[in-house]
Enzyme design. Structure first.
Site, PDB file in Angstrom:
ATOM      1  N   ASP A   1       0.843  -1.196   0.000  1.00  0.00           N
ATOM      2  CA  ASP A   1       0.000   0.000   0.000  1.00  0.00           C
ATOM      3  C   ASP A   1       0.880   1.249   0.000  1.00  0.00           C
ATOM      4  OD1 ASP A   1      -1.943   1.971   0.414  1.00  0.00           O
ATOM      5  OD2 ASP A   1      -3.042   0.749   1.863  1.00  0.00           O
TER       6      ASP A   1
ATOM      7  N   HIS B   1      -0.457   4.518  -0.053  1.00  0.00           N
ATOM      8  CA  HIS B   1      -1.272   5.683   0.284  1.00  0.00           C
ATOM      9  C   HIS B   1      -0.636   6.430   1.457  1.00  0.00           C
ATOM     10  CE1 HIS B   1      -4.146   3.210  -1.968  1.00  0.00           C
ATOM     11  NE2 HIS B   1      -4.688   4.365  -2.310  1.00  0.00           N
TER      12      HIS B   1
END
Length: 161
Positions: free
Chosen positions: A18, A20
């Protein structure tokens, strides 16, 4: 390394593949403004990186974020890995968009509690609430005699007047 001296020390990062980063930076800023020293590992953090940082920093908690929906996979076995490295009692928090598909949050929360996490948060959680829970959970895990040596003698009960 943690730059500020604080009563509360945590490791923060976004697990797995991930990438983000924005929410993670917001979380770190809110925690820092509220007196919690944060080592922010950033994005794409492995379980071993979380654990190693927690050991090096003598952290009270590991805070795992995941937005891309694979948190359920990425977090499998984290509690056991912590225990293997001597961190079996460390607080584990997880939050974000943790699973793929539409599932009731209560179901997601139960799954992560079963995986050994102490607290599970949806992506809409108020960060001020997380701060208060985190401080309370850290304090509750510390010996009652925190700050002096009576814990060394096995004194664990509060004395009443």
């Amino acid at each position: 390394m943690l730059e500020a001296v604080s009563e509360y020390r945590v490791i923060l990062g976004v697990i797995g593949a991930d990438c983000h980063a924005v929410g993670n930076k917001i979380i770190a800023a809110v925690l820092g403004r509220n007196g919690i020293a944060v080592v922010n590992l950033g994005v794409m953090v492995s379980q071993d990186e979380f654990i190693q940082a927690a050991i090096e920093e003598k952290a009270d908690a590991i805070l795992v974020s995941s937005i891309y929906g694979h948190g359920e996979i990425d977090c499998q076995g984290l509690r056991a890995r912590c225990a293997e490295r001597g961190l079996g009692e460390i607080l584990l928090y997880v939050g974000g968009n943790l699973v793929i598909g539409k599932r009731a949050f209560a179901e997601v929360e139960q799954r992560f509690l079963e995986m050994g996490f102490d607290r599970v948060f949806p992506p809409t959680v108020a960060l001020e609430d997380v701060v208060e829970l985190l401080k309370s959970d850290i304090r509750s895990r510390r010996p009652l005699a925190y700050g002096h040596n009576s814990a060394a003698f096995g004194i664990t009960e509060r004395l009443s007047a």
